[in-house]
Write an enzyme that holds these catalytic residues in place. Structure first.
Site, mmCIF file in Angstrom:
data_model
loop_
_atom_site.group_PDB
_atom_site.id
_atom_site.type_symbol
_atom_site.label_atom_id
_atom_site.label_comp_id
_atom_site.label_asym_id
_atom_site.label_seq_id
_atom_site.Cartn_x
_atom_site.Cartn_y
_atom_site.Cartn_z
ATOM 1 N N ILE A 74 1.249 -0.789 0.330
ATOM 2 C CA ILE A 74 0.046 -0.124 -0.037
ATOM 3 C C ILE A 74 0.825 1.508 0.103
ATOM 4 O O ILE A 74 0.548 2.258 -0.677
ATOM 5 C CB ILE A 74 -1.220 -0.226 1.098
ATOM 6 C CG1 ILE A 74 -1.992 -1.393 1.558
ATOM 7 C CG2 ILE A 74 -1.485 1.296 1.277
ATOM 8 C CD1 ILE A 74 -2.985 -1.330 0.260
ATOM 9 N N GLY A 75 1.681 1.320 0.449
ATOM 10 C CA GLY A 75 3.072 2.340 0.344
ATOM 11 C C GLY A 75 2.346 3.717 1.906
ATOM 12 O O GLY A 75 2.921 4.505 1.087
ATOM 13 N N ASN A 139 5.522 3.287 14.055
ATOM 14 C CA ASN A 139 5.434 2.360 12.536
ATOM 15 C C ASN A 139 6.993 2.597 12.234
ATOM 16 O O ASN A 139 7.302 3.411 11.450
ATOM 17 C CB ASN A 139 5.153 2.425 11.455
ATOM 18 C CG ASN A 139 4.773 1.537 11.090
ATOM 19 O OD1 ASN A 139 5.943 0.760 10.274
ATOM 20 N ND2 ASN A 139 3.486 1.629 10.164
ATOM 21 N N CYS A 142 7.506 -0.380 7.979
ATOM 22 C CA CYS A 142 6.641 -0.350 7.175
ATOM 23 C C CYS A 142 7.851 -1.632 6.278
ATOM 24 O O CYS A 142 8.715 -0.295 5.740
ATOM 25 C CB CYS A 142 6.206 0.597 6.492
ATOM 26 S SG CYS A 142 5.321 0.178 5.436
ATOM 27 N N THR A 205 4.732 -6.985 8.983
ATOM 28 C CA THR A 205 4.593 -8.141 7.383
ATOM 29 C C THR A 205 6.428 -8.282 7.411
ATOM 30 O O THR A 205 7.313 -7.331 7.502
ATOM 31 C CB THR A 205 3.769 -6.872 6.429
ATOM 32 O OG1 THR A 205 4.888 -5.965 5.692
ATOM 33 C CG2 THR A 205 2.225 -7.555 6.613
ATOM 34 N N GLY A 256 -1.293 -13.213 11.899
ATOM 35 C CA GLY A 256 -2.210 -14.554 11.482
ATOM 36 C C GLY A 256 -3.025 -14.551 12.513
ATOM 37 O O GLY A 256 -3.361 -15.792 11.863
#
Lengths: 315, 288
Positions: A74-75, A139, A142, A205, A256
């Site tokens: 997505i960025g 964050n 990312c 992620t 998950g």
């Protein structure tokens, strides 16, 4: 029936009544799910990352499904801090759950300015009752932006400096969100703790790629993306365990989780709270189902507080 | 409350331009998640199926162009919900229809579903087509899997006695659906190989057989190359053009930003929220 189970979690000077939150990037700014979920079933909403300026995000395609997972790039597409305060925060403040603002930036200065703006722009005093901003999730992990993001999160010295720099700006709970894309997550978790973080959340992620064999090119516009979903759960559980051994601040586990048993694995590995991410896309009501499932597990096993089982699988 | 107004507009008439704008407010009505039951699930052409399912009467009424997401199966593969545009809606029986192509794990599984099976549904989602009542000519163009929403739009126009031409394009005869819904639309068929109807693409057909001008509105759904050329034709003739786009999506409700398409003036729009129906002039076709 009649059993009193305490599911509350203390993070810094704040308390989450329910340990199950919805992860940043999967629940927008809340309003997108209006009518589809009961926000009182959710412990906390971790907002879409907020940067100083609005960001359009990466070139599409941004999303591809993988075996038991999804890969996204997505960025950090988001409205920017000013629009967040004027357009998104008023709605968020009406929600019965805690609101944790996920903050991102390309430089230490940008992270600081976002937090400063949020602290000055809309908030009176420390408010941990769910009517304002509960705290911040930083964050530093990312995988889909060229500057900031992973560049911070893989360098323990930078994580510590950024954390202590933001610590000066707020008394609210400060959570550092860590990447699994490092050799040793324990070192980075320790750096966050040393910088004054109230908690670490993990995992963001995993970097991945899918190639279309017909076109012989990566499927995603940004070529690589971040892998999430059931496929990454064992990685998240293992890294939760590793972080647990490294730090004494609470760990917020994710990766998950789609049912109560998945969440309990994280708790047994040492997480004090959890976040639901990709599973929100499969069923927006997942967080509520997970938290009621955790409660049932506690009742069925005579557990009165989650603290009794936090980390017992690995301690 | 607004919902019923617009339903009235689509099904019976009594429409004015101010209501057209209300469509977008109606669209902001919150979608509903419910368990639906499959009524029928039949093959209509090579690899294509028409599925009819019960629609919760408490959920907003779907409009042409809108879509729903469906959880197919209950396992981690396929994981994400799948988006499907409505191909029809019947208020009397409270049932909705979709047309889908078997082309991946999700639709393979869906094709194996039987009447009576349950489906977890969220909808209606996204923006509907806006019927341009001030235009005198209406042309509906469907390519391949873009057929479903255009059949729904066609029936909505019919029920309002608005005449429209319906043009359907596909690769060959085996992909021409054998269904009442399709014949009701009185379609002009175009096939790439000429095995049925006009030989050539829908764009070829329009160029040679349809006169377009600024009193025409084109409504189109299909593969991106088709939409690109249809939009080009519309622009050069002065016709208005509404397109319905397709994208891989995760949430379907505007949260994940995964289904972004580039728009004129910079930035991106979400197919699930600002779309799937866009004005042709909004989309940055060269970057699609």
């Amino acid at each position: 029936m009649g059993a009193n189970v305490d599911l509350s979690v203390r993070i810094g000077n704040g308390t989450l009544a329910n340990p199950v939150g919805v992860a940043s990037g999967t629940f927008g700014y809340g309003g997108e799910y209006e009518g589809l979920v009961d926000f009182s079933d959710i412990g906390a909403i971790y907002t879409k990352a907020v940067t100083l300026e609005p960001r359009g995000g990466n070139a599409p395609p941004r999303l591809v499904e993988t075996p038991s997972g999804i890969l996204n790039s997505i960025g950090l597409a988001n409205v920017g801090v000013e629009k967040f305060i004027s357009d998104k925060l008023p709605y968020l403040r009406t929600l019965p759950c805690a609101v944790v603002v996920n903050v991102a930036g390309a430089s230490e200065d940008e992270y600081r300015r976002v937090v400063e703006r949020l602290e000055s722009g809309c908030l009176d005093s420390v408010d941990t009752n769910g009517s304002g901003i509960f705290g911040y999730e930083v964050n530093v992990s990312c995988p889909n932006v060229h500057h900031g993001g992973l560049a911070f999160g893989t360098d323990p010295a930078q994580v510590e400096r950024l954390t202590s720099s933001l610590r000066e700006l707020t008394k609210r709970p400060l959570i550092i969100k860590l990447t699994p894309n490092v050799t040793d997550i324990a070192v980075v978790a320790k750096a966050a703790e040393a910088g004054g973080a109230d908690a670490v959340s993990l995992i963001n992620t995993l970097v991945g790629m899918v190639i279309d064999v017909k076109t012989r090119k990566p499927v995603l516009g940004a070529k690589t993306g971040g892998l999430s979903g059931p496929a990454v759960r064992p990685v998240g559980v293992a890294l939760t365990c590793k972080a647990r051994r490294a730090v004494s601040i609470p760990i917020i586990g994710m990766g998950g989780i789609s049912c109560a048993d998945d969440a309990l694995q994280y708790i047994l590995a040492g997480a004090s709270a959890v976040q639901i991410g990709t599973a929100n896309f499969v069923n927006p009501k997942t967080a509520g189902l997970v938290s009621s499932g955790i409660r049932e597990y506690c009742i069925g096993n005579g557990i009165s507080s989650l603290k009794e089982i936090c980390g017992v699988a690995v301690d | 409350m607004k919902i019923s107004c617009v339903t009235t507009f689509l099904m019976c008439g009594n429409f004015d331009n101010t209501l057209a704008h209300n469509l977008f407010y109606v669209n902001m009505e919150t979608p509903t998640q419910f368990i639906s039951r499959i009524i029928s699930n039949d093959r209509i052409s090579e690899g294509f199926f028409e599925l009819s399912l019960s629609w919760d009467p408490r959920a907003p009424v779907p409009m042409p162009g809108q879509f729903m997401t469906v959880r197919v199966g209950s396992l981690a593969v396929p994981l994400l919900r799948r988006p499907f545009a409505f191909a029809g809606f019947d208020a009397d029986s409270s049932s909705a229809a979709i047309i889908y192509q078997k082309r991946g794990a999700g639709t393979e599984l869906l094709a194996a579903a039987r009447p009576g099976d349950e489906l977890d549904v969220i909808g209606p989602l996204g923006t509907p087509f806006v019927i341009d009542t001030d235009q005198s000519k209406h042309v509906i163009i469907a390519g391949g899997i873009g057929l479903g929403p255009m059949l729904f739009l066609s029936s909505a126009l019919k029920s309002r006695n608005i005449p429209a031409r319906f043009i359907f394009g596909c690769r060959n005869k085996s992909l021409v659906p054998d269904t009442k819904m399709f014949t009701d639309a009185d379609p002009q068929i175009c096939t790439d190989d000429g095995s049925a109807g006009f030989r050539g693409t829908v764009a070829d057909y329009i160029n040679t057989n349809v006169s377009l001008d600024n009193s025409t509105t084109i409504y189109a759904c299909g593969p991106s190359p088709m939409l690109t050329s249809v939009n080009k034709i519309a622009q050069s003739s002065g016709a208005r053009c509404q397109v319905s786009l397709e994208a891989v999506m995760a949430c379907g409700v505007g949260a994940c930003m995964g289904c972004a398409v580039p728009v004129v003036g910079g930035g991106y729009a979400r197919v699930c929220k600002e779309g799937p129906v866009f004005d042709g002039g909004e989309v940055l076709w060269e970057r699609m």
